[in-house]
Design an enzyme around this catalytic site. Structure first.
Site, PDB file in Angstrom:
ATOM      1  N   LYS A  22       0.829  -1.207   0.000  1.00  8.08           N
ATOM      2  CA  LYS A  22       0.000   0.000   0.000  1.00  8.08           C
ATOM      3  C   LYS A  22       0.862   1.255   0.000  1.00  8.08           C
ATOM      4  CE  LYS A  22      -1.767   1.526   4.054  1.00  8.08           C
ATOM      5  NZ  LYS A  22      -1.441   2.913   4.429  1.00  8.08           N
ATOM      6  N   ASN A  23       1.844   1.297   0.904  1.00 11.04           N
ATOM      7  CA  ASN A  23       2.591   2.541   1.080  1.00 11.04           C
ATOM      8  C   ASN A  23       3.626   2.797  -0.013  1.00 11.04           C
ATOM      9  OD1 ASN A  23       1.036   3.120   3.251  1.00 11.04           O
ATOM     10  ND2 ASN A  23       2.547   2.540   4.801  1.00 11.04           N
ATOM     11  N   CYS A 117      -4.658  12.951  13.123  1.00 13.77           N
ATOM     12  CA  CYS A 117      -5.406  11.721  12.884  1.00 13.77           C
ATOM     13  C   CYS A 117      -5.300  10.871  14.130  1.00 13.77           C
ATOM     14  CB  CYS A 117      -4.890  10.999  11.651  1.00 13.77           C
ATOM     15  SG  CYS A 117      -3.324  10.207  11.918  1.00 13.77           S
ATOM     16  N   ARG A 122       0.708  14.506  13.344  1.00 16.21           N
ATOM     17  CA  ARG A 122       1.236  14.322  11.998  1.00 16.21           C
ATOM     18  C   ARG A 122       1.272  15.596  11.149  1.00 16.21           C
ATOM     19  NH1 ARG A 122      -1.300   8.804   9.758  1.00 16.21           N
ATOM     20  NH2 ARG A 122       0.591   8.715   8.497  1.00 16.21           N
ATOM     21  N   ASP A 307       4.641   0.279  12.118  1.00 16.41           N
ATOM     22  CA  ASP A 307       3.478  -0.414  11.555  1.00 16.41           C
ATOM     23  C   ASP A 307       3.389  -1.883  11.981  1.00 16.41           C
ATOM     24  OD1 ASP A 307       2.658   1.904  10.348  1.00 16.41           O
ATOM     25  OD2 ASP A 307       3.466   1.413   8.373  1.00 16.41           O
ATOM     26  N   ARG A 399      -8.772  -0.333   4.299  1.00 14.05           N
ATOM     27  CA  ARG A 399      -7.854   0.655   3.726  1.00 14.05           C
ATOM     28  C   ARG A 399      -6.496   0.029   3.424  1.00 14.05           C
ATOM     29  NH1 ARG A 399      -6.852   5.461   7.286  1.00 14.05           N
ATOM     30  NH2 ARG A 399      -5.504   5.805   5.522  1.00 14.05           N
TER      31      ARG A 399
HETATM   32  N1  EPU Z   1       6.609  14.638  10.918  1.00 11.36           N
HETATM   33  C1  EPU Z   1       6.804  15.971  11.221  1.00 11.36           C
HETATM   34  N2  EPU Z   1       6.721  16.902  10.205  1.00 11.36           N
HETATM   35  C2  EPU Z   1       6.458  16.529   8.915  1.00 11.36           C
HETATM   36  C3  EPU Z   1       6.300  15.171   8.607  1.00 11.36           C
HETATM   37  C4  EPU Z   1       6.372  14.230   9.637  1.00 11.36           C
HETATM   38  O1  EPU Z   1       7.015  16.331  12.372  1.00 11.36           O
HETATM   39  O2  EPU Z   1       6.404  17.415   8.044  1.00 11.36           O
HETATM   40  C5  EPU Z   1       6.686  13.632  12.003  1.00 11.36           C
HETATM   41  C6  EPU Z   1       5.365  12.876  12.213  1.00 11.36           C
HETATM   42  O3  EPU Z   1       4.463  13.602  13.005  1.00 11.36           O
HETATM   43  C7  EPU Z   1       5.836  11.588  12.856  1.00 11.36           C
HETATM   44  C8  EPU Z   1       7.205  11.364  12.187  1.00 11.36           C
HETATM   45  O4  EPU Z   1       7.585  12.611  11.618  1.00 11.36           O
HETATM   46  O5  EPU Z   1       6.009  11.767  14.233  1.00 11.36           O
HETATM   47  C9  EPU Z   1       7.223  10.319  11.108  1.00 11.36           C
HETATM   48  O6  EPU Z   1       6.107  10.497  10.244  1.00 11.36           O
HETATM   49  P1  EPU Z   1       6.173  10.175   8.689  1.00 11.36           P
HETATM   50  O7  EPU Z   1       6.053  11.442   7.942  1.00 11.36           O
HETATM   51  O8  EPU Z   1       7.343   9.296   8.395  1.00 11.36           O
HETATM   52  O9  EPU Z   1       4.836   9.327   8.497  1.00 11.36           O
HETATM   53  P2  EPU Z   1       3.953   9.345   7.214  1.00 11.36           P
HETATM   54  O10 EPU Z   1       4.829   9.536   6.040  1.00 11.36           O
HETATM   55  O11 EPU Z   1       2.799  10.242   7.412  1.00 11.36           O
HETATM   56  C10 EPU Z   1       4.166   6.814   6.570  1.00 11.36           C
HETATM   57  C11 EPU Z   1       3.214   5.677   6.350  1.00 11.36           C
HETATM   58  C12 EPU Z   1       2.678   5.231   7.705  1.00 11.36           C
HETATM   59  C13 EPU Z   1       3.861   4.781   8.562  1.00 11.36           C
HETATM   60  C14 EPU Z   1       4.869   5.941   8.701  1.00 11.36           C
HETATM   61  C15 EPU Z   1       6.130   5.568   9.456  1.00 11.36           C
HETATM   62  C16 EPU Z   1       2.319   6.129   4.157  1.00 11.36           C
HETATM   63  C17 EPU Z   1       1.153   6.522   3.327  1.00 11.36           C
HETATM   64  N3  EPU Z   1       2.131   6.115   5.481  1.00 11.36           N
HETATM   65  O12 EPU Z   1       3.413   7.846   7.200  1.00 11.36           O
HETATM   66  O13 EPU Z   1       1.847   4.110   7.463  1.00 11.36           O
HETATM   67  O14 EPU Z   1       3.416   4.408   9.834  1.00 11.36           O
HETATM   68  O15 EPU Z   1       5.255   6.401   7.385  1.00 11.36           O
HETATM   69  O16 EPU Z   1       6.766   4.524   8.838  1.00 11.36           O
HETATM   70  O17 EPU Z   1       3.373   5.807   3.643  1.00 11.36           O
HETATM   71  C18 EPU Z   1       0.062   2.631   7.886  1.00 11.36           C
HETATM   72  O18 EPU Z   1       0.320   2.090   6.796  1.00 11.36           O
HETATM   73  O19 EPU Z   1      -0.731   2.148   8.731  1.00 11.36           O
HETATM   74  C19 EPU Z   1       0.710   3.893   8.225  1.00 11.36           C
HETATM   75  C20 EPU Z   1       0.262   4.717   9.169  1.00 11.36           C
END
Ligand code: EPU
Length: 420
Positions: A22-23, A117, A122, A307, A399
């Site tokens: 998915k990701n 969320c 996030r 995850d 999802r």
């Molecule tokens: N963060 C910031 N600022 C930003 C972006 C992120 O502070 O601009 C922080 C977040 O709040 C968090 C940390 O950085 O504390 C890491 O977040 P990240 O951005 O890596 O998460 P994401 O990209 O929103 C993806 C996956 C998630 C998975 C995380 C961590 C996708 C669509 N989602 O989320 O997947 O848990 O990386 O590996 O790729 C899931 O599949 O169930 C899921 C939640």
């Protein structure tokens, strides 16, 4: 709203074919916005989030077609609208990923600002700051990010902290068509990020440093369509292996890349499981063995993934002894704990750490799914709990897990869906 009923069925056995990740599929689908000619994608899982992404692309004028093998052809040559509306970003945060490609290719984008969320606040400040460093003007008005650039974006040296998966992906997609060199430091090294970079390179991008924390992108003038197959879903694979571990079973996940699962497989072994890997398969054998408690700390790849935290929490809840799980990625990712306590687990939370004392048995109960991986953990608990577990709000599972009931049935589990 649909519910899942899970009954204890003893041991699972057999093998399960793992779907596309998915990701990885979501950013790759969105990355098609960068191509001036049609892209053909295979191994895209059939999931709610994929449907939402296709809706989002279609709302921009992208043509999407499916062939008889459910491969997807995406033609983004005629984009009519450069916007991701609130309704879609609200249901799927990954919609924020259109910001980079739209800005990179067209010099403008309007994307709803995602809210918090269930698993945490996030923010997307790193995405925005990085694009500003590339010369974009970004305003936030009435809940929307309004981004524009005067001509092509300009290459920049960008350091990201904390490590962010979608942040890295968004900036990567903004940078591939920028003028000059962009360096992304402290980049996420998740296999899904690497898969996106490989896809972009196949389309004509020039990205080096794949799989490391420093990605260097030499901007190119245009990208064109290719055929590409999405990598297997390491978290789906890990979830089925965890089902085998809690139910003291032996099962095999096929069509996987064991290298992507290294940190997770190590923890399964520490928990007492025997693991056998071949090039595209992993077998976990827990028959006749006792689950041992394992201490876990979630971290960015290649360390233990957030995850898989909820699934290991269920294993620890049934292990002989005490353990701790520290969640360092998302501040609110323990909502499954209160549901597991209702099923008889002995867990307390202190800050970002769960303290778990293993119990001999869990008991079926009505429970509420709160996010995707939390929902998966409730299925694992239901598989071994005495009596019936009814999981409400199943849409979270839809999802992210393709054909979940069918796949579990094939392994001998008793799971069925009640549609209201
Ligand atoms: N963060 C910031 N600022 C930003 C972006 C992120 O502070 O601009 C922080 C977040 O709040 C968090 C940390 O950085 O504390 C890491 O977040 P990240 O951005 O890596 O998460 P994401 O990209 O929103 C993806 C996956 C998630 C998975 C995380 C961590 C996708 C669509 N989602 O989320 O997947 O848990 O990386 O590996 O790729 C899931 O599949 O169930 C899921 C939640």
């Amino acid at each position: 709203m649909d519910k899942l009923v899970v009954e204890c069925a003893g041991r699972l056995s057999g093998s399960v074919e793992i779907s596309g990740a998915k990701n990885a599929a979501l950013p790759i689908l969105i990355g098609c916005l960068l191509a001036e000619s049609p892209v053909k994608l295979s191994n895209v899982p059939h999931l709610m989030d994929v449907t939402t992404t296709i809706q989002l692309l279609a709302s921009m004028g992208v043509e999407v077609m499916f062939d008889e093998h459910l491969n997807i052809e995406i033609d983004a040559s005629n984009i009519t609208k450069k916007e991701a509306p609130y309704e879609l970003v609200n249901t799927m945060r990954a919609s924020i990923l259109v910001l980079g490609p739209l800005l990179g290719r067209f010099g403008e984008a309007k994307v709803s600002l995602p809210g918090g969320c269930a698993i945490g606040s996030r923010p997307v400040d790193i995405h925005i700051k990085g694009m500003e460093q590339m010369g974009a003007t970004i305003l936030v008005e009435q809940g929307y990010i309004l981004a524009s650039s005067n001509g092509r974006l300009k290459g920049a040296d960008i350091s990201m902290s904390p490590v962010t998966v979608t942040g890295t992906e968004n900036l990567l997609m903004a940078a591939v068509l920028a003028e000059g060199t962009t360096t992304l430091r402290n980049a996420a090294r998740e296999p899904e990020v690497t898969d996106l970079a490989e896809f972009l390179n196949k389309m004509g991008a020039n990205i080096t440093g794949l799989g490391t924390d420093t990605l260097v992108i030499e901007g190119v003038e245009r990208l064109s369509g290719v055929e590409y197959s999405v990598i297997p879903d390491r978290i789906e694979a890990g979830t089925y292996l965890a089902a085998a571990a809690v139910s003291q079973s032996q099962l095999t996940v096929t069509k996987v890349n064991p290298k992507h699962l290294e940190a997770v497989l190590q923890k399964f072994e520490e928990a007492g499981a025997e693991i056998f890997c071949s090039e595209h398969e992993v077998t976990l054998d827990m028959r006749g063995r006792t689950l041992k408690p394992v201490n876990i700390r979630t971290d960015p790849y290649p360390l233990f993934p957030t995850d898989m935290q909820a699934q290991f929490l269920v294993m620890n809840a049934l292990a002989e002894g005490c353990s701790t799980i520290e969640e360092t990625i998302f501040e609110n990712r323990f909502m499954h704990v209160s549901e597991l306590i209702r099923m008889g687990a002995d867990i307390s939370i202190e800050g970002n750490t769960a303290h778990i004392t293993g119990v001999k048995k869990l008991f079926g109960a009505p429970v509420m799914a709160t996010d995707l991986r939390a929902s998966a953990s409730l299925i694992l608990a239901g598989l071994v709990a005495e009596g019936e577990t009814v999981i409400n709000r199943v849409y979270h599972l839809d999802r992210g897990y393709e054909l979940i009931e069918e796949k579990f049935h094939k392994l001998g589990a008793h799971i069925y869906r009640i549609t209201d």
